[in-house]
Every structure is written in C-alpha cells, then in structure tokens.
Enzyme design. Structure first.
Site, PDB file in Angstrom:
ATOM      1  N   GLY A  14    -100.726 -32.820  23.396  1.00  0.00           N
ATOM      2  CA  GLY A  14    -100.507 -33.191  21.989  1.00  0.00           C
ATOM      3  C   GLY A  14    -101.248 -32.275  21.030  1.00  0.00           C
ATOM      4  O   GLY A  14    -101.862 -31.274  21.430  1.00  0.00           O
ATOM      5  N   PHE A  38     -94.178 -37.508  25.316  1.00  0.00           N
ATOM      6  CA  PHE A  38     -93.448 -38.386  24.388  1.00  0.00           C
ATOM      7  C   PHE A  38     -93.456 -37.801  22.971  1.00  0.00           C
ATOM      8  O   PHE A  38     -92.445 -37.791  22.289  1.00  0.00           O
ATOM      9  CB  PHE A  38     -94.060 -39.802  24.409  1.00  0.00           C
ATOM     10  CG  PHE A  38     -93.499 -40.698  23.336  1.00  0.00           C
ATOM     11  CD1 PHE A  38     -92.121 -40.805  23.147  1.00  0.00           C
ATOM     12  CD2 PHE A  38     -94.339 -41.442  22.519  1.00  0.00           C
ATOM     13  CE1 PHE A  38     -91.600 -41.621  22.151  1.00  0.00           C
ATOM     14  CE2 PHE A  38     -93.818 -42.257  21.522  1.00  0.00           C
ATOM     15  CZ  PHE A  38     -92.443 -42.353  21.335  1.00  0.00           C
ATOM     16  N   ASP A  60     -97.121 -40.670  33.099  1.00  0.00           N
ATOM     17  CA  ASP A  60     -97.263 -41.683  32.057  1.00  0.00           C
ATOM     18  C   ASP A  60     -98.517 -42.497  32.361  1.00  0.00           C
ATOM     19  O   ASP A  60     -98.645 -43.090  33.435  1.00  0.00           O
ATOM     20  CB  ASP A  60     -96.020 -42.585  32.075  1.00  0.00           C
ATOM     21  CG  ASP A  60     -95.976 -43.479  30.861  1.00  0.00           C
ATOM     22  OD1 ASP A  60     -97.018 -44.095  30.530  1.00  0.00           O
ATOM     23  OD2 ASP A  60     -94.910 -43.561  30.244  1.00  0.00           O
ATOM     24  N   THR A  94     -99.471 -48.326  26.197  1.00  0.00           N
ATOM     25  CA  THR A  94    -100.161 -47.046  26.396  1.00  0.00           C
ATOM     26  C   THR A  94    -101.652 -47.191  26.100  1.00  0.00           C
ATOM     27  O   THR A  94    -102.502 -46.724  26.860  1.00  0.00           O
ATOM     28  CB  THR A  94     -99.526 -45.947  25.515  1.00  0.00           C
ATOM     29  OG1 THR A  94     -98.185 -45.746  25.955  1.00  0.00           O
ATOM     30  CG2 THR A  94    -100.297 -44.636  25.605  1.00  0.00           C
ATOM     31  N   ASN A 101    -106.290 -47.943  33.175  1.00  0.00           N
ATOM     32  CA  ASN A 101    -106.117 -46.947  34.239  1.00  0.00           C
ATOM     33  C   ASN A 101    -107.200 -45.862  34.217  1.00  0.00           C
ATOM     34  O   ASN A 101    -107.712 -45.481  35.268  1.00  0.00           O
ATOM     35  CB  ASN A 101    -104.716 -46.332  34.170  1.00  0.00           C
ATOM     36  CG  ASN A 101    -103.661 -47.330  34.648  1.00  0.00           C
ATOM     37  OD1 ASN A 101    -103.947 -48.191  35.481  1.00  0.00           O
ATOM     38  ND2 ASN A 101    -102.467 -47.236  34.100  1.00  0.00           N
ATOM     39  N   GLY A 104    -110.501 -47.517  35.291  1.00  0.00           N
ATOM     40  CA  GLY A 104    -110.508 -47.756  36.743  1.00  0.00           C
ATOM     41  C   GLY A 104    -110.810 -46.464  37.490  1.00  0.00           C
ATOM     42  O   GLY A 104    -111.591 -46.439  38.446  1.00  0.00           O
ATOM     43  N   LYS A 107    -114.455 -45.556  37.028  1.00  0.00           N
ATOM     44  CA  LYS A 107    -115.319 -46.425  37.844  1.00  0.00           C
ATOM     45  C   LYS A 107    -115.319 -45.946  39.296  1.00  0.00           C
ATOM     46  O   LYS A 107    -116.372 -45.867  39.935  1.00  0.00           O
ATOM     47  CB  LYS A 107    -114.808 -47.867  37.755  1.00  0.00           C
ATOM     48  CG  LYS A 107    -115.537 -48.858  38.623  1.00  0.00           C
ATOM     49  CD  LYS A 107    -115.067 -50.274  38.307  1.00  0.00           C
ATOM     50  CE  LYS A 107    -115.598 -51.232  39.346  1.00  0.00           C
ATOM     51  NZ  LYS A 107    -114.533 -51.794  40.176  1.00  0.00           N
ATOM     52  N   TYR A 147    -100.484 -50.239  17.132  1.00  0.00           N
ATOM     53  CA  TYR A 147    -101.441 -49.125  17.258  1.00  0.00           C
ATOM     54  C   TYR A 147    -102.861 -49.627  17.021  1.00  0.00           C
ATOM     55  O   TYR A 147    -103.746 -49.419  17.851  1.00  0.00           O
ATOM     56  CB  TYR A 147    -101.069 -48.055  16.237  1.00  0.00           C
ATOM     57  CG  TYR A 147    -101.915 -46.809  16.258  1.00  0.00           C
ATOM     58  CD1 TYR A 147    -101.839 -45.902  17.314  1.00  0.00           C
ATOM     59  CD2 TYR A 147    -102.771 -46.511  15.198  1.00  0.00           C
ATOM     60  CE1 TYR A 147    -102.592 -44.732  17.315  1.00  0.00           C
ATOM     61  CE2 TYR A 147    -103.521 -45.345  15.190  1.00  0.00           C
ATOM     62  CZ  TYR A 147    -103.432 -44.463  16.253  1.00  0.00           C
ATOM     63  OH  TYR A 147    -104.187 -43.303  16.240  1.00  0.00           O
ATOM     64  N   THR A 177    -106.675 -36.295  10.852  1.00  0.00           N
ATOM     65  CA  THR A 177    -106.954 -34.901  11.219  1.00  0.00           C
ATOM     66  C   THR A 177    -105.663 -34.087  11.146  1.00  0.00           C
ATOM     67  O   THR A 177    -104.596 -34.588  11.494  1.00  0.00           O
ATOM     68  CB  THR A 177    -107.569 -34.850  12.628  1.00  0.00           C
ATOM     69  OG1 THR A 177    -108.762 -35.655  12.617  1.00  0.00           O
ATOM     70  CG2 THR A 177    -107.933 -33.446  13.037  1.00  0.00           C
TER      71      THR A 177
HETATM   72  P1  NAD Z   1    -100.144 -36.518  19.433  1.00  0.00           P
HETATM   73  O1  NAD Z   1     -99.011 -37.492  19.318  1.00  0.00           O
HETATM   74  O2  NAD Z   1     -99.882 -35.098  19.066  1.00  0.00           O
HETATM   75  O3  NAD Z   1    -100.745 -36.526  20.895  1.00  0.00           O
HETATM   76  C1  NAD Z   1    -100.702 -37.639  21.759  1.00  0.00           C
HETATM   77  C2  NAD Z   1    -100.285 -37.147  23.130  1.00  0.00           C
HETATM   78  O4  NAD Z   1    -100.246 -38.274  24.025  1.00  0.00           O
HETATM   79  C3  NAD Z   1     -98.899 -36.517  23.149  1.00  0.00           C
HETATM   80  O5  NAD Z   1     -98.918 -35.302  23.849  1.00  0.00           O
HETATM   81  C4  NAD Z   1     -98.044 -37.559  23.866  1.00  0.00           C
HETATM   82  O6  NAD Z   1     -96.928 -37.012  24.519  1.00  0.00           O
HETATM   83  C5  NAD Z   1     -99.057 -38.187  24.796  1.00  0.00           C
HETATM   84  N1  NAD Z   1     -98.694 -39.540  25.236  1.00  0.00           N
HETATM   85  C6  NAD Z   1     -98.238 -40.574  24.482  1.00  0.00           C
HETATM   86  N2  NAD Z   1     -98.012 -41.643  25.259  1.00  0.00           N
HETATM   87  C7  NAD Z   1     -98.357 -41.282  26.525  1.00  0.00           C
HETATM   88  C8  NAD Z   1     -98.331 -41.962  27.772  1.00  0.00           C
HETATM   89  N3  NAD Z   1     -97.908 -43.240  27.880  1.00  0.00           N
HETATM   90  N4  NAD Z   1     -98.737 -41.297  28.874  1.00  0.00           N
HETATM   91  C9  NAD Z   1     -99.144 -39.989  28.792  1.00  0.00           C
HETATM   92  N5  NAD Z   1     -99.170 -39.302  27.632  1.00  0.00           N
HETATM   93  C10 NAD Z   1     -98.786 -39.951  26.512  1.00  0.00           C
HETATM   94  O7  NAD Z   1    -101.345 -37.105  18.548  1.00  0.00           O
HETATM   95  P2  NAD Z   1    -102.775 -36.495  18.207  1.00  0.00           P
HETATM   96  O8  NAD Z   1    -102.879 -36.417  16.742  1.00  0.00           O
HETATM   97  O9  NAD Z   1    -103.050 -35.306  19.038  1.00  0.00           O
HETATM   98  O10 NAD Z   1    -103.716 -37.703  18.663  1.00  0.00           O
HETATM   99  C11 NAD Z   1    -104.442 -37.663  19.898  1.00  0.00           C
HETATM  100  C12 NAD Z   1    -105.288 -38.922  20.014  1.00  0.00           C
HETATM  101  O11 NAD Z   1    -106.198 -38.994  18.905  1.00  0.00           O
HETATM  102  C13 NAD Z   1    -104.474 -40.210  20.003  1.00  0.00           C
HETATM  103  O12 NAD Z   1    -105.034 -41.119  20.928  1.00  0.00           O
HETATM  104  C14 NAD Z   1    -104.663 -40.733  18.597  1.00  0.00           C
HETATM  105  O13 NAD Z   1    -104.562 -42.136  18.530  1.00  0.00           O
HETATM  106  C15 NAD Z   1    -106.053 -40.236  18.249  1.00  0.00           C
HETATM  107  N6  NAD Z   1    -106.194 -40.085  16.796  1.00  0.00           N
HETATM  108  C16 NAD Z   1    -105.642 -39.041  16.129  1.00  0.00           C
HETATM  109  C17 NAD Z   1    -105.766 -38.952  14.746  1.00  0.00           C
HETATM  110  C18 NAD Z   1    -105.192 -37.799  13.965  1.00  0.00           C
HETATM  111  O14 NAD Z   1    -105.304 -37.803  12.735  1.00  0.00           O
HETATM  112  N7  NAD Z   1    -104.638 -36.785  14.560  1.00  0.00           N
HETATM  113  C19 NAD Z   1    -106.439 -39.957  14.047  1.00  0.00           C
HETATM  114  C20 NAD Z   1    -106.972 -41.031  14.755  1.00  0.00           C
HETATM  115  C21 NAD Z   1    -106.862 -41.082  16.127  1.00  0.00           C
END
Ligand code: NAD
Ligand code: UDP
Length: 324
Positions: A14, A38, A60, A94, A101, A104, A107, A147, A177
């Site tokens: 991501g 995704f 996943d 998720t 997961n 676990g 741990k 969320y 971000t």
């Molecule tokens: P993003 O959507 O670009 O990245 C999330 C990644 O998780 C993607 O590559 C997606 O394919 C993968 N993913 C989603 N569901 C999945 C699953 N079930 N199994 C495996 N992979 C899965 O978002 P991001 O901005 O890079 O955010 C990354 C993390 O940081 C997230 O957990 C998000 O909640 C957290 N976050 C981001 C921000 C922001 O402003 N960017 C703010 C608060 C929190």
C-alpha cells in the site's frame, strides 16, 4: 548479535507499506511484504522485487499464516473512506481477524508487533487538539464505524495480548498522511484535489470546507513509525504520529490550485455522514519519548506530491471505488 531482522509488513504494497518496505530493505533487513492488493497493486513494490532481502506474498490477513519473523508492522487495512466503506464487513474482519492473526503469530514466534492505528479512534473529536488520553467520540452505528470500531477493537486486542501473554507491542495512531505513492483514485482529499487540479476537473469540496485536517508527509510518518518500533521497551503507546499544522479543506484546495497553476473551479458537494469537524494531533508524547517531530511543512510536501502525480500514468490505476 546481528542487527539484521526478519520483518513482516502486512499491507506492505500500500501507500505507506511500500515506503516502509523500501526503508527497511534499504537498511538491510530481511523483509516480507504481505498483501491481498485490495487497494494497491504489485507495481507499488516492483522496484523491490529484484532485491535479495525482499519477498512478496499475496495473502489475505483475515486468514491465518505461518511465518517466523522478529518484527511485524501490521498495516493491512483499507484506509481511505471510499475504500473502507466499499465492503464494511470485510473492513471490520480485516482489522479484527487481521489483528488476531498477527498477534497469534507474534505470540508463537516471539515477534514484536506494531499496529497501524488511526486518529479515527477519536471519531468526531470534542477535544482539540487530540491527546492520546482522549477516549474519543465515535458513532458505532455510522458508515465510518467499520473502520473506527475495527481499529479500536484491534487496539483492545493488542493491549490484551500484552497483558495476558507479555507480548511486545506498539500502538501508533496515524493522522492524515499524504505523499508520492498515494492511490490517485482513493478518494482522499489530497489525492482527489491534485488529480482534479492537474486534469482540469472541478475541485470537490465536501460541506462548507471549513472542517480541518492536519496533514503529515509520508516520510515523516514512516520515520515516526520506525522510531516507535525501535523505541524504549516500556513505551508501548498509543502514540500520535502526525503533523500538527492544521488547515481547513478550503485552504488545502487553494494551496493545490496555487501550486499546480490550475484553473479548476471549486464546487461544493454534500458532507459525508460523521465527517469529523476538526482534527489535529498533540504530538508531545512522540517528541518526549521518541525525539520525533515532523520536518516537512505542507507547502513542501504538497509540491513533491504534485510532482509525483504529474509523472504517473493514471490509466494504469484501477478506477475510483463507487462510493465517491
Ligand atoms: P492503503 O490502502 O494504501 O494500504 C493498505 C494496504 O493493505 C493495501 O496494500 C491493501 O491492499 C492491503 N490490505 C487491505 N486489506 C487487506 C487484507 N485483508 N489482507 C491483506 N492486505 C490487505 O492505505 P495506507 O494509507 O497505506 O494505510 C496503511 C495503514 O495505515 C492502514 O492500516 C491504515 O488504517 C493506517 N492509517 C493510514 C492513514 C493515512 O493517512 N494514510 C491514517 C491513519 C491510519
Ligand atoms: N474531502 C473533500 N473533498 C474531497 C475529498 C474529501 O472536501 O474530494 C474532505 C472530507 O469530507 C474530509 C476531508 O476532506 O472532511 C478529509 O477527507 P479524507 O477522505 O482525505 O480523510 P478523512 O476524512 O478520513 O480524514
């Protein structure tokens, strides 16, 4: 003792995950990137595929997986409102099953595990700026709840694994971000405004545009996250990581127009339900415990982000999700 670690990054393809993988690979660690793609694409980590200390797994995180690592950064979760509301039940799974997961796994193999939590745990905050001790104002019934409540439940699970099993955990609450590598159609405000401005489309302001956000540049955020993982053992967080510079959405639109030189018009659209009115991190804890504070002001980060958006081929990205 070797300082090279085996590190798992879930959601590693991501926006934030791919940059984190890059930093960790460059530092010489053995990095496993796990993603179901995704909200991302393999292309985001294409530059890492030839590196001998990088491995990519399509998986996943709602399903268990058996890996042996020293550290886990748990980022897997759609993060943009349009993405996480696309299938809210899956989003909750998720966060919750994903946390179970990775916890676990941690741990079993004794790994240290960091959770990418969010300022959304504060909901539509009634305290401003938000400190980590603020317990939040989340509507558990609304469209953002999948969320917000998923991330809150994940924090709970992390704390319980720490108390019950003495797991080494870290909780990072990330505030908005942005930066190069964002998905151009994720519907988030920075990517939307830039794509709209450089393609000559109307800039869509939701509501009156007086709601505020505090925007952190990607590299600052990743630096804070890595410092937290490597920080003192008695500091598990939660810790806010974000840039306290606070802007209205209208100010952001004006800045994007100015920096792109675009002639796009500002148009207003209805404000989505439960859209937080104001958001700004109190980062005193991060500064005191990790010596961290952001270094890139919005003007500079935005200029770098606009330059990146001008270089990408929008046709290579999946079209917008149907929510926006
Ligand atoms: P993003 O959507 O670009 O990245 C999330 C990644 O998780 C993607 O590559 C997606 O394919 C993968 N993913 C989603 N569901 C999945 C699953 N079930 N199994 C495996 N992979 C899965 O978002 P991001 O901005 O890079 O955010 C990354 C993390 O940081 C997230 O957990 C998000 O909640 C957290 N976050 C981001 C921000 C922001 O402003 N960017 C703010 C608060 C929190
Ligand atoms: N927003 C907007 N126009 C857009 C996209 C978002 O005015 O095209 C607003 C949105 O209503 C919110 C803010 O910008 O008030 C930040 O939205 P984003 O989806 O980036 O993140 P979040 O709401 O999760 O902070």
């Amino acid at each position: 003792m070797s300082t090279i670690k085996r590190i798992l990054v879930t959601g590693g393809a991501g926006f934030l995950g791919s940059h984190l993988c890059q930093r960790l690979v460059d530092a010489g660690h053995d990095v496993i990137c796990l993603d179901n793609f995704f909200t991302s694409q393999k292309n985001n980590v294409a530059g890492l595929l030839t590196r001998p200390n990088f491995e990519l797994i399509r998986h996943d995180i709602t399903q268990p997986i058996w890996l042996d690592v020293d550290e886990i950064y748990n980022l897997a979760c759609p993060a943009a409102p349009g993405h996480y509301q696309y299938n809210p039940i899956k989003t909750m799974k998720t966060s919750v099953l994903g946390a179970i997961n990775v916890l676990g796994m941690a741990k079993r193999c004794g790994a240290k595990v960091l959770q990418a939590s969010t300022s959304e745990v504060y909901g539509d905050p009634t305290e401003h700026p938000q400190t980590e001790s603020y317990r939040g104002n989340v509507n558990c019934l609304g469209p953002r709840a999948c969320y917000d409540e998923g991330k809150r439940a994940a924090e709970t699970l992390f704390m319980d694994y720490q108390r019950m099993h003495k797991l080494r955990i870290r909780l990072v609450r990330i505030f908005n971000t942005y930066g190069p590598g964002m998905h151009p159609f994720d519907g988030r405000v920075v990517s939307n405004f830039i794509v709209q401005a450089i393609t000559g489309k109307d800039i869509t302001i939701f509501g009156n545009g007086e709601q505020t956000r505090s925007f952190c540049y990607r590299d600052d955020l990743i630096e804070g996250m890595i410092r937290m993982m490597n920080g003192p053992d008695d500091f598990v967080g939660p810790v806010n990581i974000g840039n306290p510079g606070e802007f209205t959405i209208r100010e952001l639109a004006d800045l994007v127009l100015k920096q792109t030189g675009s002639k796009s018009k500002l148009v207003t659209k209805p404000l989505p339900a439960d859209d937080p009115v104001q958001r700004k991190p109190d980062i005193m804890l991060a500064t005191a415990k990790l010596g961290w504070s952001p270094t890139v002001p919005l003007e500079d980060g935005l200029a770098r982000t606009i330059e990146w958006f001008k270089t990408i081929d929008l046709g290579r990205y999946r079209p917008p999700t149907p929510n926006y």
